[in-house]
Design a protein around this motif. Structure first.
Motif, PDB file in Angstrom:
ATOM      1  N   ASN A 168       0.844  -1.154   0.112  1.00 28.58           N
ATOM      2  CA  ASN A 168       0.122  -0.133  -0.066  1.00 28.58           C
ATOM      3  C   ASN A 168       0.740   1.124  -0.076  1.00 28.58           C
ATOM      4  O   ASN A 168       0.139   2.400   0.322  1.00 28.58           O
ATOM      5  N   ASN A 169       2.028   1.070  -0.140  1.00 26.09           N
ATOM      6  CA  ASN A 169       2.795   2.353  -0.244  1.00 26.09           C
ATOM      7  C   ASN A 169       3.202   3.053  -1.709  1.00 26.09           C
ATOM      8  O   ASN A 169       2.591   2.245  -2.486  1.00 26.09           O
ATOM      9  N   SER A 170       3.582   4.327  -1.688  1.00 23.29           N
ATOM     10  CA  SER A 170       3.820   4.964  -2.687  1.00 23.29           C
ATOM     11  C   SER A 170       5.019   5.331  -3.089  1.00 23.29           C
ATOM     12  O   SER A 170       5.924   5.033  -2.141  1.00 23.29           O
ATOM     13  N   GLU A 171       5.453   5.569  -4.391  1.00 24.16           N
ATOM     14  CA  GLU A 171       7.103   5.929  -4.267  1.00 24.16           C
ATOM     15  C   GLU A 171       7.236   7.297  -3.960  1.00 24.16           C
ATOM     16  O   GLU A 171       6.515   8.192  -3.930  1.00 24.16           O
ATOM     17  N   THR A 172       8.585   7.363  -3.667  1.00 28.90           N
ATOM     18  CA  THR A 172       9.142   8.705  -3.264  1.00 28.90           C
ATOM     19  C   THR A 172       9.944   9.411  -4.504  1.00 28.90           C
ATOM     20  O   THR A 172      10.525   8.704  -5.176  1.00 28.90           O
ATOM     21  N   ASN A 173       9.668  10.566  -4.598  1.00 25.48           N
ATOM     22  CA  ASN A 173      10.305  11.512  -5.490  1.00 25.48           C
ATOM     23  C   ASN A 173      11.547  12.160  -4.931  1.00 25.48           C
ATOM     24  O   ASN A 173      11.113  12.853  -4.108  1.00 25.48           O
ATOM     25  N   LEU A 174      12.593  12.521  -5.558  1.00 22.66           N
ATOM     26  CA  LEU A 174      13.499  13.038  -5.259  1.00 22.66           C
ATOM     27  C   LEU A 174      14.049  14.157  -6.146  1.00 22.66           C
ATOM     28  O   LEU A 174      14.106  13.991  -7.525  1.00 22.66           O
ATOM     29  N   LEU A 175      14.479  15.434  -5.650  1.00 21.92           N
ATOM     30  CA  LEU A 175      14.861  16.566  -6.464  1.00 21.92           C
ATOM     31  C   LEU A 175      16.320  16.881  -6.352  1.00 21.92           C
ATOM     32  O   LEU A 175      16.609  17.206  -5.055  1.00 21.92           O
ATOM     33  N   PHE A 176      17.233  16.793  -7.110  1.00 20.80           N
ATOM     34  CA  PHE A 176      18.724  17.008  -6.578  1.00 20.80           C
ATOM     35  C   PHE A 176      19.059  18.598  -7.270  1.00 20.80           C
ATOM     36  O   PHE A 176      18.536  18.988  -8.217  1.00 20.80           O
ATOM     37  N   PRO A 177      20.112  19.129  -6.551  1.00 21.00           N
ATOM     38  CA  PRO A 177      20.403  20.443  -6.793  1.00 21.00           C
ATOM     39  C   PRO A 177      21.298  20.505  -8.018  1.00 21.00           C
ATOM     40  O   PRO A 177      22.643  20.538  -7.773  1.00 21.00           O
ATOM     41  N   VAL A 178      20.876  20.516  -9.359  1.00 22.06           N
ATOM     42  CA  VAL A 178      21.696  20.529 -10.378  1.00 22.06           C
ATOM     43  C   VAL A 178      21.310  21.771 -11.218  1.00 22.06           C
ATOM     44  O   VAL A 178      20.054  21.773 -11.826  1.00 22.06           O
ATOM     45  N   LEU A 179      22.165  22.718 -11.751  1.00 22.35           N
ATOM     46  CA  LEU A 179      21.852  23.674 -12.643  1.00 22.35           C
ATOM     47  C   LEU A 179      22.154  23.289 -14.219  1.00 22.35           C
ATOM     48  O   LEU A 179      21.640  23.616 -15.001  1.00 22.35           O
ATOM     49  N   ARG A 180      23.058  22.311 -14.393  1.00 22.28           N
ATOM     50  CA  ARG A 180      23.577  21.976 -15.480  1.00 22.28           C
ATOM     51  C   ARG A 180      23.982  20.462 -15.366  1.00 22.28           C
ATOM     52  O   ARG A 180      25.037  20.173 -14.776  1.00 22.28           O
ATOM     53  N   TYR A 181      23.318  19.446 -16.374  1.00 21.28           N
ATOM     54  CA  TYR A 181      23.907  18.280 -16.273  1.00 21.28           C
ATOM     55  C   TYR A 181      25.027  18.038 -17.598  1.00 21.28           C
ATOM     56  O   TYR A 181      25.048  18.707 -18.566  1.00 21.28           O
ATOM     57  N   PRO A 182      25.973  17.166 -17.178  1.00 25.09           N
ATOM     58  CA  PRO A 182      27.075  17.175 -18.097  1.00 25.09           C
ATOM     59  C   PRO A 182      26.740  16.185 -19.301  1.00 25.09           C
ATOM     60  O   PRO A 182      25.919  15.337 -19.339  1.00 25.09           O
ATOM     61  N   GLU A 183      27.066  16.660 -20.315  1.00 18.95           N
ATOM     62  CA  GLU A 183      26.774  15.812 -21.649  1.00 18.95           C
ATOM     63  C   GLU A 183      27.775  14.611 -21.897  1.00 18.95           C
ATOM     64  O   GLU A 183      27.255  13.512 -22.114  1.00 18.95           O
ATOM     65  N   LYS A 184      28.958  14.753 -21.520  1.00 19.98           N
ATOM     66  CA  LYS A 184      29.917  13.577 -21.513  1.00 19.98           C
ATOM     67  C   LYS A 184      30.562  13.495 -20.090  1.00 19.98           C
ATOM     68  O   LYS A 184      31.849  14.012 -20.030  1.00 19.98           O
TER      69      LYS A 184
END
Length: 264
Positions: free
Chosen positions: A201-217
Motif C-alpha cells: 500500500n505504499n507509494s513511490e518517493t520522488n527526489l529532486l537534486f540540486p543541479v544547474l546543468r547536467y554533463p553531456e559527456k
C-alpha cells in the motif's frame, strides 16, 4: 576560503532540492551554497577511515589491512545474502554484525538510470536512494534482518537489474517508471520466507537534486592522476560533484583521501 580534511561521503538532507554537506574534522560545508562557484581540489594524501593511519587507501576508504580485517568491510556489506548473525555465526565481529544485520531492512526499487533493485537498512531510507542518484524509489518488502533482504534481492535480480549506469544517471538520461506496477509485477518472485513482509500500500518517493546543468559527456576525476583540479560547480547528484567542464567527482569513491578545498 580554504578547507582541509579527510573525505567521507557527503551527508544529505531530503528537501526540494536535497541539501548536501561535506564534513571535515573542523569544518562543515553546505555544498549547495557553492553552486556556480569555482572550487579547487588538491590531493594531499591518505588516511584510513578505520585505523586512521596515513596508509594508501585500498577500497571503500580502508587501507589494505583494514579492508580484510575490519567488520565494516566484510563481504556481507556488499552481499547481504551472506549475513549470518541471525544464526549466531560470527564473520569478523559478531557484536558488530548483530548490531547491523539484526535490524529492519528494506528491499527497494530505485530509478537512477533505469529500474534497479537494492537493499538497505530501514534507517537509511531515503539516504541510500539519494546516494545512488535515484529520482524515484519505492520499498518492496521490509524484513527483520539483512539475510532475508539479501535473499530477496538475489531472487529479484533475475528480473530487474541491480546496477546503476553512473554516466546515464549523471547525464539525467532517465525515463520515469511506474514503480508501483513494477513492485506488483515482481511480487510473485519474492522468496516464501520474505513474502509475509511484502508492502502493498505504499507509494513511490520522488527526489529532486540540486543541479544547474547536467554533463553531456561526464568524465571522472582521478585525484591520483590529477592531484590538482579547478572547476565551477554546477550540480550535485548521488555522491557526485558536477563541474562546468563535464568533470565529475565521486566523493564516496574517494573516502579516506586527504584534500584541501579552495572556494573562489
Amino acid at each position: 576560503m580554504k578547507y582541509q580534511g579527510v573525505l567521507t561521503k557527503m551527508q544529505t538532507e531530503n528537501g526540494s532540492p536535497i541539501q548536501y554537506y561535506l564534513v571535515f574534522e573542523n569544518d562543515f560545508l553546505n555544498m549547495n551554497q557553492l553552486l556556480d562557484k569555482k572550487i579547487s581540489i588538491r590531493f594531499l594524501g591518505y588516511q584510513c577511515l578505520n585505523c586512521e593511519l596515513q596508509k594508501k587507501i585500498y577500497r571503500q576508504g580502508f587501507c589494505y589491512d583494514c579492508f580484510f580485517e575490519a567488520p565494516q568491510a566484510a563481504a556481507w556489506i556488499i552481499n547481504p545474502e551472506l549475513s549470518q548473525a541471525h544464526l549466531g555465526i560470527e564473520d569478523r565481529d559478531l557484536d558488530y554484525e548483530k548490531s547491523v544485520q539484526l535490524r529492519p531492512h528494506v528491499v527497494y526499487l530505485a530509478n537512477s538510470s533505469s529500474v534497479k533493485v537494492g537493499v538497505t537498512r530501514k534507517t537509511q531510507v531515503p539516504t541510500r536512494w539519494i546516494d545512488q542518484g535515484a529520482h524515484e524509489a519505492i520499498e518492496i518488502v521490509e524484513v527483520p534482518n539483512r539475510y532475508l533482504a539479501g535473499i530477496t534481492e538475489i531472487a529479484l535480480k533475475d528480473y530487474v537489474s541491480d546496477k546503476t549506469n553512473w554516466r546515464n544517471m549523471l547525464k539525467n538520461d532517465i525515463t520515469d517508471e511506474d514503480l508501483v506496477a513494477w513492485r506488483e509485477k515482481l511480487k510473485k518472485y519474492i522468496p516464501a520466507e520474505a513474502l509475509d513482509y511484502y508492502l502493498e500500500n505504499n507509494s513511490e518517493t520522488n527526489l529532486l537534486f540540486p543541479v544547474l546543468r547536467y554533463p553531456e559527456k561526464p568524465k571522472s576525476l582521478n585525484l591520483e592522476k590529477t592531484p590538482l583540479y579547478e572547476g565551477v560547480l554546477k550540480g550535485i547528484k548521488g555522491q557526485y560533484l558536477i563541474f562546468e567542464d563535464d568533470t565529475v567527482f565521486n566523493v564516496r569513491s574517494n573516502e579516506g583521501y586527504i584534500v584541501s578545498l579552495v572556494i573562489n
